[in-house]
Design a protein around this motif. Structure first.
Motif, PDB file in Angstrom:
ATOM      1  N   SER A  18     -25.679  -3.664  22.441  1.00 34.39           N
ATOM      2  CA  SER A  18     -25.044  -3.607  21.049  1.00 34.39           C
ATOM      3  C   SER A  18     -23.878  -4.626  21.139  1.00 34.39           C
ATOM      4  O   SER A  18     -23.566  -4.729  19.794  1.00 34.39           O
ATOM      5  CB  SER A  18     -24.382  -2.336  21.297  1.00 34.39           C
ATOM      6  OG  SER A  18     -23.227  -2.055  22.248  1.00 34.39           O
ATOM      7  N   GLU A  19     -23.175  -5.484  22.042  1.00 34.52           N
ATOM      8  CA  GLU A  19     -22.206  -6.016  21.930  1.00 34.52           C
ATOM      9  C   GLU A  19     -22.554  -7.619  22.078  1.00 34.52           C
ATOM     10  O   GLU A  19     -21.930  -8.542  21.166  1.00 34.52           O
ATOM     11  CB  GLU A  19     -21.079  -5.787  22.931  1.00 34.52           C
ATOM     12  CG  GLU A  19     -20.346  -4.501  22.469  1.00 34.52           C
ATOM     13  CD  GLU A  19     -19.320  -4.270  23.665  1.00 34.52           C
ATOM     14  OE1 GLU A  19     -18.847  -4.983  24.344  1.00 34.52           O
ATOM     15  OE2 GLU A  19     -19.138  -2.893  23.685  1.00 34.52           O
ATOM     16  N   VAL A  20     -23.664  -7.814  22.812  1.00 35.87           N
ATOM     17  CA  VAL A  20     -23.763  -9.480  22.717  1.00 35.87           C
ATOM     18  C   VAL A  20     -24.458 -10.048  21.265  1.00 35.87           C
ATOM     19  O   VAL A  20     -23.862 -11.255  21.105  1.00 35.87           O
ATOM     20  CB  VAL A  20     -25.073  -9.670  23.833  1.00 35.87           C
ATOM     21  CG1 VAL A  20     -25.422 -11.041  23.684  1.00 35.87           C
ATOM     22  CG2 VAL A  20     -24.332  -9.543  25.270  1.00 35.87           C
ATOM     23  N   PRO A  21     -25.020  -9.431  20.763  1.00 35.98           N
ATOM     24  CA  PRO A  21     -25.395  -9.866  19.374  1.00 35.98           C
ATOM     25  C   PRO A  21     -24.112 -10.421  18.557  1.00 35.98           C
ATOM     26  O   PRO A  21     -24.169 -11.482  17.657  1.00 35.98           O
ATOM     27  CB  PRO A  21     -26.062  -8.913  18.637  1.00 35.98           C
ATOM     28  CG  PRO A  21     -26.935  -8.298  19.499  1.00 35.98           C
ATOM     29  CD  PRO A  21     -25.657  -8.136  20.611  1.00 35.98           C
ATOM     30  N   GLU A  22     -22.991  -9.760  18.651  1.00 34.12           N
ATOM     31  CA  GLU A  22     -21.857 -10.181  18.101  1.00 34.12           C
ATOM     32  C   GLU A  22     -21.444 -11.814  18.475  1.00 34.12           C
ATOM     33  O   GLU A  22     -20.831 -12.526  17.681  1.00 34.12           O
ATOM     34  CB  GLU A  22     -20.409  -9.225  18.342  1.00 34.12           C
ATOM     35  CG  GLU A  22     -20.864  -7.849  17.811  1.00 34.12           C
ATOM     36  CD  GLU A  22     -19.888  -6.778  18.221  1.00 34.12           C
ATOM     37  OE1 GLU A  22     -18.757  -7.293  18.806  1.00 34.12           O
ATOM     38  OE2 GLU A  22     -20.097  -5.714  18.110  1.00 34.12           O
ATOM     39  N   HIS A  23     -21.726 -11.985  19.578  1.00 33.13           N
ATOM     40  CA  HIS A  23     -21.325 -13.335  20.110  1.00 33.13           C
ATOM     41  C   HIS A  23     -22.243 -14.417  19.517  1.00 33.13           C
ATOM     42  O   HIS A  23     -22.126 -15.713  19.434  1.00 33.13           O
ATOM     43  CB  HIS A  23     -21.377 -13.190  21.631  1.00 33.13           C
ATOM     44  CG  HIS A  23     -20.512 -12.504  22.201  1.00 33.13           C
ATOM     45  ND1 HIS A  23     -19.326 -13.291  22.744  1.00 33.13           N
ATOM     46  CD2 HIS A  23     -20.325 -11.307  22.581  1.00 33.13           C
ATOM     47  CE1 HIS A  23     -18.526 -12.320  23.385  1.00 33.13           C
ATOM     48  NE2 HIS A  23     -19.211 -11.236  23.138  1.00 33.13           N
ATOM     49  N   PHE A  24     -23.496 -13.787  18.713  1.00 28.99           N
ATOM     50  CA  PHE A  24     -24.559 -14.804  18.207  1.00 28.99           C
ATOM     51  C   PHE A  24     -24.352 -14.483  16.616  1.00 28.99           C
ATOM     52  O   PHE A  24     -25.414 -14.656  16.043  1.00 28.99           O
ATOM     53  CB  PHE A  24     -25.621 -14.592  18.607  1.00 28.99           C
ATOM     54  CG  PHE A  24     -25.954 -15.014  20.127  1.00 28.99           C
ATOM     55  CD1 PHE A  24     -26.455 -16.156  20.167  1.00 28.99           C
ATOM     56  CD2 PHE A  24     -25.501 -14.171  21.114  1.00 28.99           C
ATOM     57  CE1 PHE A  24     -26.739 -16.706  21.571  1.00 28.99           C
ATOM     58  CE2 PHE A  24     -25.677 -14.754  22.321  1.00 28.99           C
ATOM     59  CZ  PHE A  24     -26.106 -15.848  22.835  1.00 28.99           C
ATOM     60  N   GLY A  25     -23.088 -14.087  16.150  1.00 29.41           N
ATOM     61  CA  GLY A  25     -23.064 -13.974  14.750  1.00 29.41           C
ATOM     62  C   GLY A  25     -23.869 -12.783  14.346  1.00 29.41           C
ATOM     63  O   GLY A  25     -23.939 -12.706  13.032  1.00 29.41           O
ATOM     64  N   GLY A  26     -23.890 -11.868  14.979  1.00 31.39           N
ATOM     65  CA  GLY A  26     -24.610 -10.564  14.624  1.00 31.39           C
ATOM     66  C   GLY A  26     -26.110 -10.610  14.526  1.00 31.39           C
ATOM     67  O   GLY A  26     -26.857  -9.722  14.361  1.00 31.39           O
ATOM     68  N   ARG A  27     -26.757 -11.905  15.014  1.00 32.25           N
ATOM     69  CA  ARG A  27     -28.141 -12.123  14.950  1.00 32.25           C
ATOM     70  C   ARG A  27     -28.776 -11.073  15.924  1.00 32.25           C
ATOM     71  O   ARG A  27     -28.182 -10.645  17.039  1.00 32.25           O
ATOM     72  CB  ARG A  27     -28.457 -13.464  15.608  1.00 32.25           C
ATOM     73  CG  ARG A  27     -28.132 -14.430  14.656  1.00 32.25           C
ATOM     74  CD  ARG A  27     -28.458 -15.766  15.010  1.00 32.25           C
ATOM     75  NE  ARG A  27     -29.866 -16.176  15.462  1.00 32.25           N
ATOM     76  CZ  ARG A  27     -30.208 -17.010  16.473  1.00 32.25           C
ATOM     77  NH1 ARG A  27     -29.345 -17.742  17.065  1.00 32.25           N
ATOM     78  NH2 ARG A  27     -31.318 -16.888  16.856  1.00 32.25           N
ATOM     79  N   THR A  28     -30.012 -10.405  15.537  1.00 30.24           N
ATOM     80  CA  THR A  28     -30.766  -9.562  16.507  1.00 30.24           C
ATOM     81  C   THR A  28     -32.027 -10.135  17.028  1.00 30.24           C
ATOM     82  O   THR A  28     -32.691  -9.720  17.482  1.00 30.24           O
ATOM     83  CB  THR A  28     -30.904  -8.397  15.558  1.00 30.24           C
ATOM     84  OG1 THR A  28     -31.818  -8.718  14.383  1.00 30.24           O
ATOM     85  CG2 THR A  28     -29.833  -7.796  15.135  1.00 30.24           C
ATOM     86  N   ASP A  29     -31.989 -11.554  16.629  1.00 32.71           N
ATOM     87  CA  ASP A  29     -33.454 -12.143  16.929  1.00 32.71           C
ATOM     88  C   ASP A  29     -33.255 -12.935  18.459  1.00 32.71           C
ATOM     89  O   ASP A  29     -33.975 -14.075  18.428  1.00 32.71           O
ATOM     90  CB  ASP A  29     -33.846 -12.961  15.850  1.00 32.71           C
ATOM     91  CG  ASP A  29     -33.150 -14.280  15.457  1.00 32.71           C
ATOM     92  OD1 ASP A  29     -31.911 -14.003  15.856  1.00 32.71           O
ATOM     93  OD2 ASP A  29     -33.433 -15.271  14.997  1.00 32.71           O
TER      94      ASP A  29
END
Length: 123
Positions: free
Chosen positions: A111-122
């Motif tokens: 849930s939190e790591v995508p925030e470090h990638f600009g919210g990317r889910t890919d």
């Protein structure tokens, strides 16, 4: 336990070098085996951070993922799912390897790591 005081900039450089080294090994091994084992040293540092400052542990994990993706050969990039799944191997000598503790880690990282990638889910 012995503690030392380290200037922030020195700490940041040490952390960057640590992550870069772990990512290089992880990316190389992943390209051959499809196992995203970040190494026992990373697991021990992650576990220590998780117990003291979870946001720093998540940040360290995100940095490792980003660096491993940069170092991987084309078409062999480590995904968030791969690294979350295989982090457990690196935690084998810690209390965090137990099923219930690891389930919480998986949920938080996903849930939190995508925030470090600009919210990317890919990732």
């Amino acid at each position: 336990m012995n503690n030392i005081e380290v200037p922030l900039r020195t700490y940041e450089l040490m952390r960057a070098g640590f992550v870069c080294d772990a990512a290089m090994d992880l990316a190389r091994d992943f390209a051959d085996s499809q196992i995203a084992h970040p190494g026992d040293a990373f697991g021990n540092v992650f576990a220590w951070l998780w117990e003291r400052d979870r946001s720093s542990a998540v940040s360290l994990f995100a940095d490792l993922l980003a660096e491993a993706r940069r170092k991987a050969p084309a078409g062999k990039e480590v995904t968030l799912e791969d690294l979350v799944r295989d982090l457990r191997f690196a935690l084998h000598s810690t209390q965090l390897s137990h099923h219930s503790a690891y389930q919480e880690i998986e949920q938080v990282l996903k849930s939190e790591v995508p925030e470090h990638f600009g919210g990317r889910t890919d990732i």
